[in-house]
Design an enzyme around this catalytic site. Structure first.
Site, PDB file in Angstrom:
ATOM      1  N   LYS A 151       0.570  -1.227   0.072  1.00 44.48           N
ATOM      2  CA  LYS A 151       0.032  -0.039   0.177  1.00 44.48           C
ATOM      3  C   LYS A 151       0.348   1.240   0.119  1.00 44.48           C
ATOM      4  O   LYS A 151       1.787   1.270   1.038  1.00 44.48           O
ATOM      5  CB  LYS A 151      -0.897  -0.169   0.835  1.00 44.48           C
ATOM      6  CG  LYS A 151      -2.070  -0.810   1.119  1.00 44.48           C
ATOM      7  CD  LYS A 151      -3.077  -0.580   1.965  1.00 44.48           C
ATOM      8  CE  LYS A 151      -4.603  -1.136   2.035  1.00 44.48           C
ATOM      9  NZ  LYS A 151      -5.202  -1.602   3.212  1.00 44.48           N
ATOM     10  N   GLU A 193      -0.031  -1.373  16.852  1.00 47.75           N
ATOM     11  CA  GLU A 193      -0.759  -2.844  15.565  1.00 47.75           C
ATOM     12  C   GLU A 193      -0.068  -4.153  16.129  1.00 47.75           C
ATOM     13  O   GLU A 193      -0.392  -4.897  15.496  1.00 47.75           O
ATOM     14  CB  GLU A 193       0.340  -1.949  14.494  1.00 47.75           C
ATOM     15  CG  GLU A 193      -0.235  -0.234  13.949  1.00 47.75           C
ATOM     16  CD  GLU A 193      -1.418  -0.207  13.087  1.00 47.75           C
ATOM     17  OE1 GLU A 193      -1.998  -1.647  12.816  1.00 47.75           O
ATOM     18  OE2 GLU A 193      -1.869   1.174  12.168  1.00 47.75           O
ATOM     19  N   LYS A 237       1.444 -10.580   9.081  1.00 46.72           N
ATOM     20  CA  LYS A 237       1.128  -9.499   7.721  1.00 46.72           C
ATOM     21  C   LYS A 237       1.224  -9.797   6.414  1.00 46.72           C
ATOM     22  O   LYS A 237       0.893  -9.679   5.507  1.00 46.72           O
ATOM     23  CB  LYS A 237       2.154  -8.156   7.568  1.00 46.72           C
ATOM     24  CG  LYS A 237       1.591  -7.216   6.654  1.00 46.72           C
ATOM     25  CD  LYS A 237       0.808  -6.326   6.831  1.00 46.72           C
ATOM     26  CE  LYS A 237       0.627  -5.547   5.946  1.00 46.72           C
ATOM     27  NZ  LYS A 237       0.371  -3.849   6.217  1.00 46.72           N
ATOM     28  N   ASN A 255      -7.723  -4.173   9.268  1.00 49.40           N
ATOM     29  CA  ASN A 255      -8.361  -2.522   9.236  1.00 49.40           C
ATOM     30  C   ASN A 255      -8.321  -3.044  11.037  1.00 49.40           C
ATOM     31  O   ASN A 255      -9.625  -1.822  11.218  1.00 49.40           O
ATOM     32  CB  ASN A 255      -9.135  -1.842   8.517  1.00 49.40           C
ATOM     33  CG  ASN A 255      -9.074  -1.441   6.992  1.00 49.40           C
ATOM     34  OD1 ASN A 255      -7.206  -1.117   6.747  1.00 49.40           O
ATOM     35  ND2 ASN A 255      -9.600  -2.581   6.143  1.00 49.40           N
ATOM     36  N   HIS A 258      -8.636   0.370  13.434  1.00 51.70           N
ATOM     37  CA  HIS A 258      -8.501   1.940  12.318  1.00 51.70           C
ATOM     38  C   HIS A 258      -9.669   2.246  11.824  1.00 51.70           C
ATOM     39  O   HIS A 258      -9.730   4.394  11.697  1.00 51.70           O
ATOM     40  CB  HIS A 258      -7.763   1.412  10.853  1.00 51.70           C
ATOM     41  CG  HIS A 258      -6.257   1.088  11.228  1.00 51.70           C
ATOM     42  ND1 HIS A 258      -6.051  -0.363  12.020  1.00 51.70           N
ATOM     43  CD2 HIS A 258      -5.330   1.296  10.546  1.00 51.70           C
ATOM     44  CE1 HIS A 258      -4.748  -0.469  12.264  1.00 51.70           C
ATOM     45  NE2 HIS A 258      -4.267   0.379  11.825  1.00 51.70           N
ATOM     46  N   HIS A 275      -1.377   8.133  15.080  1.00 49.92           N
ATOM     47  CA  HIS A 275      -1.934   7.085  14.795  1.00 49.92           C
ATOM     48  C   HIS A 275      -2.321   5.604  15.837  1.00 49.92           C
ATOM     49  O   HIS A 275      -3.370   4.943  15.610  1.00 49.92           O
ATOM     50  CB  HIS A 275      -1.221   6.121  12.919  1.00 49.92           C
ATOM     51  CG  HIS A 275      -1.633   4.952  12.526  1.00 49.92           C
ATOM     52  ND1 HIS A 275      -2.556   5.544  12.199  1.00 49.92           N
ATOM     53  CD2 HIS A 275      -1.316   4.016  12.444  1.00 49.92           C
ATOM     54  CE1 HIS A 275      -3.656   4.306  11.520  1.00 49.92           C
ATOM     55  NE2 HIS A 275      -2.120   2.964  12.155  1.00 49.92           N
TER      56      HIS A 275
END
Ligand code: GLY
Length: 371
Positions: A151, A193, A237, A255, A258, A275
């Site tokens: 991404k 994360e 991931k 997500n 998120h 974030h």
């Protein structure tokens, strides 16, 4: 520490190499950048993209590693910060690509955190209709998330990451040694994360995190746990991206936290809540939503809250944020489909599902409890 994790995407497959320097005169990790790239049959020209502060610390080592493997290196140094994640920075990279006559076989190397990685990835995706990119993440967040999966993109004045492309790197090189210059708040932010991977994919990672007394600063995290965190997060991931590169299904579970997280980040103008902090608040909210909907049990919610607290991350909404405004902001999220907000909700530890049937009233009730 040495580990190679494969992102399995057919002809676009690549390795994520986690390597620390070793020995009495430590070399390795970043010093192996050139030799690892040398195995990939890339053209000779490399544009090293970084920001001022990262380049000051690691620019010389990266350049030396590339030159000793025979690459011709030029560089493009951007100012640091999310506010520079714009098309202007991409233009600056295009300028350097032009000045140094980069070719279709050339490579852009992103040396930095998520901002540098995303901008450079996007520049590489679009220059000459796509040239090679190698990601060398220097923040924990970029190591466990942004550098893997292709991404890329920049922000539009109206929203984060609205401009972008999927463009897989040829290699991701992670040298955990560079984390020693990472500020504590950025380390904590990335732990959100890591906890996410534990909840949605890897229950063993979740249990290992539970065994550590503190997760809020790197100096409290033992070297073997840091290795597990990096390797297991990258594996999670890589496995998810290998199964669903373009987020047509499974990848959406990444997500988790998120949707509400982005709303809180944007309503505090990206200044109060960063974030990872937003993701922590979002995970706390989504977990409670899942309990309310009878999808997951209150004990798992409690265990997740304990980890969020141990990482020094917030689980309450910041002062002054209006819950109705959060609900309105959710409608603008990239993940809205046919006008419906899609929530990732935990089902059991290590498994999550996507739902677009969460009633606005339940969202408001949960958010009010988090004030
Ligand atoms: N950061 C979520 C993803 O790469 O899909």
């Amino acid at each position: 520490m040495q580990s190679i994790i494969k992102v399995d995407l057919g002809p676009q497959s690549y390795n994520v190499c986690v390597r620390s320097p070793t020995g009495a005169t430590p070399t390795g990790g970043l010093d192996e950048l050139g030799s690892l790239m040398g195995d990939l049959s890339l053209g000779k020209k490399v544009l090293l993209v970084s920001n001022q502060s990262i380049f000051r610390h690691y620019g010389d080592r990266a350049t030396a590693a590339l030159e000793s493997a025979g690459f011709e290196v030029s560089s493009c140094i951007l100012p640091p910060g999310e506010q520079y994640k714009t098309l202007n920075s991409v233009q600056k990279i295009y300028g350097a690509a032009l000045a140094n006559r980069l070719e279709r076989s050339s490579t852009m190397v992103a040396l930095g955190g998520g901002v540098v990685g995303d901008i450079t990835g996007f520049a590489a995706a679009t220059w000459l209709r796509g040239i090679n990119v190698v990601q060398v993440p220097t923040s924990l967040l970029a190591m466990v998330d942004a550098s893997i999966g292709g991404k890329t993109g920049v922000n539009h004045p109206e929203g984060k990451n609205l401009i972008g492309a999927f463009h897989q790197p040829r290699l991701v090189l992670i040298d955990p040694d560079v984390l020693k210059t990472l500020p504590a708040r950025e380390f904590r932010s990335a732990m959100a994360e890591v906890i996410k991977y534990g909840v949605v994919w890897d229950v063993e990672l979740f249990s290992k995190l539970e065994k550590s007394k503190r997760l809020d600063q790197m100096r409290y995290v033992k070297a073997d746990l840091l290795a597990e965190i990096l390797i297991r997060s990258c594996q999670a991931k890589a496995e998810v991206v290998s199964k669903d590169e373009k987020e047509s299904g499974l990848r959406a579970i990444l997500n988790y936290g998120h949707t509400i997280g982005h709303a809180v980040e944007s309503l505090t103008n990206y200044k109060v809540i960063n974030h990872g902090e937003g993701v922590a608040i979002g995970m706390a909210a989504s977990s409670r939503l899942a309990v309310e909907l009878g999808m997951w049990d209150a004990e798992c919610d409690r265990r997740q809250s304990a980890l969020i607290e141990k990482a020094g991350l917030p689980a309450k909404l910041p002062a002054g944020v209006d819950v109705e405004e959060i609900l309105n902001t959710l409608q603008l999220d990239k993940k809205v489909q046919d006008g419906k907000v899609r929530f990732v909700l935990p089902v059991r530890l290590g498994e999550a599902a996507v739902s677009d049937r969460v009633d606005g009233d339940v969202i408001l009730q949960v958010l009010r409890e988090m004030l």
